[in-house]
Design a protein around this motif. Structure first.
Motif, PDB file in Angstrom:
ATOM      1  N   LEU A  91      -3.788   8.874  -5.164  1.00  0.00           N
ATOM      2  CA  LEU A  91      -3.401   8.990  -4.356  1.00  0.00           C
ATOM      3  C   LEU A  91      -3.723   8.937  -2.871  1.00  0.00           C
ATOM      4  CD1 LEU A  91       0.037   8.402  -2.580  1.00  0.00           C
ATOM      5  CD2 LEU A  91       0.443  10.720  -2.839  1.00  0.00           C
ATOM      6  N   ASP A  92      -3.836   8.327  -1.895  1.00  0.00           N
ATOM      7  CA  ASP A  92      -4.386   7.846  -0.419  1.00  0.00           C
ATOM      8  C   ASP A  92      -6.260   8.239  -0.927  1.00  0.00           C
ATOM      9  OD1 ASP A  92      -2.849   7.628   0.648  1.00  0.00           O
ATOM     10  OD2 ASP A  92      -2.517   9.158   1.896  1.00  0.00           O
ATOM     11  N   GLY A  93      -6.838   8.060  -2.339  1.00  0.00           N
ATOM     12  CA  GLY A  93      -8.488   7.374  -2.137  1.00  0.00           C
ATOM     13  C   GLY A  93      -8.584   9.045  -2.951  1.00  0.00           C
TER      14      GLY A  93
ATOM     15  N   THR B  74       8.524   0.099   1.997  1.00  0.00           N
ATOM     16  CA  THR B  74       8.271   0.103   0.539  1.00  0.00           C
ATOM     17  C   THR B  74       8.859  -1.277   0.356  1.00  0.00           C
ATOM     18  OG1 THR B  74       9.271   1.642  -0.464  1.00  0.00           O
ATOM     19  CG2 THR B  74       6.951   2.364   0.311  1.00  0.00           C
TER      20      THR B  74
ATOM     21  N   ASP C 230      -1.898   4.079  -5.438  1.00  0.00           N
ATOM     22  CA  ASP C 230      -3.231   3.217  -4.602  1.00  0.00           C
ATOM     23  C   ASP C 230      -3.631   1.724  -4.863  1.00  0.00           C
ATOM     24  OD1 ASP C 230      -3.640   5.567  -3.183  1.00  0.00           O
ATOM     25  OD2 ASP C 230      -5.366   6.047  -2.569  1.00  0.00           O
ATOM     26  N   SER C 231      -2.481   1.438  -6.517  1.00  0.00           N
ATOM     27  CA  SER C 231      -2.771   0.429  -6.411  1.00  0.00           C
ATOM     28  C   SER C 231      -1.692  -1.125  -5.458  1.00  0.00           C
ATOM     29  CB  SER C 231      -2.601   0.027  -7.638  1.00  0.00           C
ATOM     30  OG  SER C 231      -3.987   0.472  -8.868  1.00  0.00           O
TER      31      SER C 231
ATOM     32  N   SER D 280      -8.990  12.080  -5.893  1.00  0.00           N
ATOM     33  CA  SER D 280      -8.127  12.426  -7.511  1.00  0.00           C
ATOM     34  C   SER D 280      -7.829  13.896  -7.834  1.00  0.00           C
ATOM     35  CB  SER D 280      -8.975  11.201  -7.918  1.00  0.00           C
ATOM     36  OG  SER D 280      -9.287  10.393  -8.198  1.00  0.00           O
TER      37      SER D 280
ATOM     38  N   ASP E  39      -2.225   5.207 -10.611  1.00  0.00           N
ATOM     39  CA  ASP E  39      -3.259   5.123  -9.691  1.00  0.00           C
ATOM     40  C   ASP E  39      -2.097   4.682  -8.625  1.00  0.00           C
ATOM     41  OD1 ASP E  39      -4.460   4.409  -6.851  1.00  0.00           O
ATOM     42  OD2 ASP E  39      -6.110   2.533  -8.647  1.00  0.00           O
TER      43      ASP E  39
ATOM     44  N   ARG F 233       0.657  -0.925   0.336  1.00  0.00           N
ATOM     45  CA  ARG F 233      -0.081  -0.107   0.245  1.00  0.00           C
ATOM     46  C   ARG F 233       0.986   1.149  -0.199  1.00  0.00           C
ATOM     47  NH1 ARG F 233      -3.046   4.134  -0.232  1.00  0.00           N
ATOM     48  NH2 ARG F 233      -4.934   4.031   0.471  1.00  0.00           N
ATOM     49  N   ARG F 234       0.634   2.050  -1.112  1.00  0.00           N
ATOM     50  CA  ARG F 234       1.281   3.198  -1.024  1.00  0.00           C
ATOM     51  C   ARG F 234       0.976   4.029   0.460  1.00  0.00           C
ATOM     52  NH1 ARG F 234       5.533   3.154  -3.927  1.00  0.00           N
ATOM     53  NH2 ARG F 234       5.167   1.003  -3.261  1.00  0.00           N
ATOM     54  N   ARG F 235       2.680   5.212   0.695  1.00  0.00           N
ATOM     55  CA  ARG F 235       2.006   5.666   2.207  1.00  0.00           C
ATOM     56  C   ARG F 235       2.853   6.967   2.143  1.00  0.00           C
ATOM     57  NH1 ARG F 235      -0.993   2.869   6.073  1.00  0.00           N
ATOM     58  NH2 ARG F 235      -1.965   0.766   5.885  1.00  0.00           N
TER      59      ARG F 235
ATOM     60  N   ALA G  37       3.530   3.396  -9.339  1.00  0.00           N
ATOM     61  CA  ALA G  37       2.085   3.378  -9.025  1.00  0.00           C
ATOM     62  C   ALA G  37       1.542   2.999 -10.769  1.00  0.00           C
ATOM     63  CB  ALA G  37       1.749   4.848  -9.675  1.00  0.00           C
TER      64      ALA G  37
END
Length: 372
Positions: free
Chosen positions: A289-291, A119, A371-372, A293, A369, A19-21, A329
Motif C-alpha cells: 500500500l502506497d509503495g 474511488t 496500489d494496483s 510492503s 496489492d 489509484r488507492r489513496r 486490492a
C-alpha cells in the motif's frame, strides 16, 4: 492516466483513475441542501492543493470518516455532481443511522468532515459517445445523476434513458435536478418515473420496478440493439431482476454495470470475525500500500481486511459488506477466497482483484496489492 476536471474550476488535471489513496483530508462543507423529507445533498469545498486528488469520474464515491465513542466509523456515498464541479453526495436518512442522521440533521455549512479521495469503477468512458440506459431505485439515483449529466455534456451524440423507481412523488431524490437535465437536453434525455405507492396517469409507470414492469418499459422505450451500456443501481432485488431481464434480451454481460446501495438481506458465506482467533491456521501475507510492503502471519479464519488492518491501520475501507469497493486490492501471489462480491466487475475478478473485507487467505503465502 487520464485527464479529468478539477472540482469547481473546470481546469484539466491528470490523475490515475483507480489509484488507492487511503489518506483522509479535512474538507469544509460548502452546503447542505434538502432534497426531500428524508434526504439531503452535502457538497464540499476542495482546496487548490487537493484539486488533482479530488478530481472524480462520474459514478465514483467519497468515503467519510468520524470518531464515535472512540470508534473509527466510515461510510461511502456516491457523488451526484457532474465531472468538473464541486463534489456533492446524496444521503438518505436510515432510521437510527449513525452517519446519515448526523449528516442530515447536525452537519452544516462551514463544518469540517474527514473525506477520502474518490474511488470506484462504476464509471462510464466519457471519451466515447453512446446510448446509456440507467435503471435506479431510491437513493440509487445518486451516481446516476452524475453519470447522466456527465455523459450528456461530454458528447452531443450521446443519449441517456433513465428508469427511476420510488414509492411516492415526495420521496423522489433530485426531482428538481432531473427536471433541469430534461429541460437542458430534451431530445437526448428520456426520463421515466415509476411510483409504487402513488398512481400515475400511465399504468406502466405505476407499481414496483420489478422484472415484469422493467421488461415492459424496455420494450416500449428502448431499442435494445442500439443501447451501448446499461447501468443498474439500487437494492439487490431490483438489480437481480434487471440483470435477469437484460440477459433474456440478449444484452452482453460486459455492457451491464451494477452497484448496490444495500445488500444486507443477502446471506454471507462465512460470518466475519472482528477479532482474529488466537490460534489456528495462518498465512504469510504481504500487504502493499502506497509503495510500502508489510509482511505478517495472518489468520485464515478472519478476512484480509480485519486481520491486516491491525498491522496496517491505513488500509482503505468503508462498508465492510462487499458493496462499496473501497477495500479493493489485487492478489498478485498466492490464493485467496472471496465469499461475497457486489462491487467488482467480472473482468476485475478475472484479473485477480478482490474485496479484502470479504476475502480469506488460502495459500501459505499471499501478496495483496492495494496500489494496483
Amino acid at each position: 492516466m487520464e485527464d479529468l476536471l478539477a472540482p469547481g474550476t473546470g481546469a484539466p488535471v491528470t490523475v490515475r483513475r483507480l489509484r488507492r489513496r487511503p489518506a483522509f483530508h479535512p474538507l469544509r462543507v460548502a452546503a447542505v441542501d434538502r432534497l426531500c423529507a428524508d434526504a439531503v445533498a452535502v457538497s464540499f469545498d476542495i482546496p487548490d492543493e487537493l484539486a488533482g486528488e479530488f478530481a472524480f469520474a462520474p459514478g465514483q464515491s467519497l468515503t467519510l470518516r468520524r470518531r464515535v465513542d472512540g470508534r473509527d466509523e466510515r461510510r461511502s456515498y456516491s457523488i451526484c455532481s457532474p465531472v468538473g464541479s464541486r463534489p456533492r453526495i446524496g444521503v438518505r436518512v436510515v432510521p437510527g443511522g449513525l452517519f446519515s442522521s448526523w449528516l442530515a440533521h447536525e452537519v452544516g455549512p462551514g463544518d469540517t468532515i474527514e473525506v477520502m479521495a474518490p474511488t470506484g469503477a462504476f464509471t462510464p468512458d466519457l471519451t466515447e459517445p453512446g446510448h446509456h440506459v440507467l435503471i435506479a431505485a431510491g437513493s440509487g439515483i445518486t451516481p446516476m445523476l452524475s453519470i447522466a449529466e456527465s455523459v450528456l455534456a461530454a458528447h452531443e451524440d450521446s443519449r441517456v434513458t433513465l428508469f427511476y423507481g420510488n414509492r411516492r412523488t415526495d420521496s423522489v431524490m433530485f426531482a428538481d435536478e432531473l427536471a433541469e437535465v430534461k429541460d437542458l437536453y430534451p431530445a437526448r434525455f428520456q426520463l421515466a418515473h415509476v411510483l409504487s405507492r402513488e398512481p400515475r396517469e400511465a399504468e406502466l409507470l405505476t407499481g414496483r420496478l420489478d422484472a415484469g414492469r422493467l421488461a415492459a418499459l424496455v420494450e416500449a422505450l428502448v431499442d435494445v440493439s442500439g443501447a451501448d451500456h446499461w447501468w443498474l443501481c439500487g437494492p439487490h432485488g431490483m438489480v437481480r431482476d434487471a440483470r435477469r431481464v437484460l440477459a433474456g434480451l440478449g444484452v452482453p454481460d460486459d455492457r451491464v454495470h451494477q452497484e448496490l446501495f444495500f445488500a444486507g438481506e443477502e446471506p454471507v458465506g462465512t460470518v466475519r470475525r472482528e477479532e482474529p482467533p488466537a490460534d489456528g491456521p495462518v498465512s504469510r501475507v504481504t500487504v502493499v500500500l502506497d509503495g510500502r510492503s508489510t509482511t505478517s502471519a495472518l489468520s485464515r479464519e478472519a478476512t484480509l481486511l480485519d486481520s491486516a488492518s491491525r498491522v496496517r491501520p491505513d488500509l482503505p475501507f468503508a462498508c465492510k459488506g462487499g458493496v462499496c469497493g473501497t477495500c479493493r486490492a489485487r492478489i498478485t501471489e498466492g490464493e485467496a477466497d472471496m465469499r461475497r462480491n457486489y462491487a467488482l466487475e467480472p473482468a476485475e475478478v478475472s484479473a485477480g482483484y478482490v474485496l479484502t473485507c470479504q476475502t480469506f487467505p488460502v495459500s501459505d503465502s499471499l501478496t495483496v496489492d492495494f496500489d494496483s
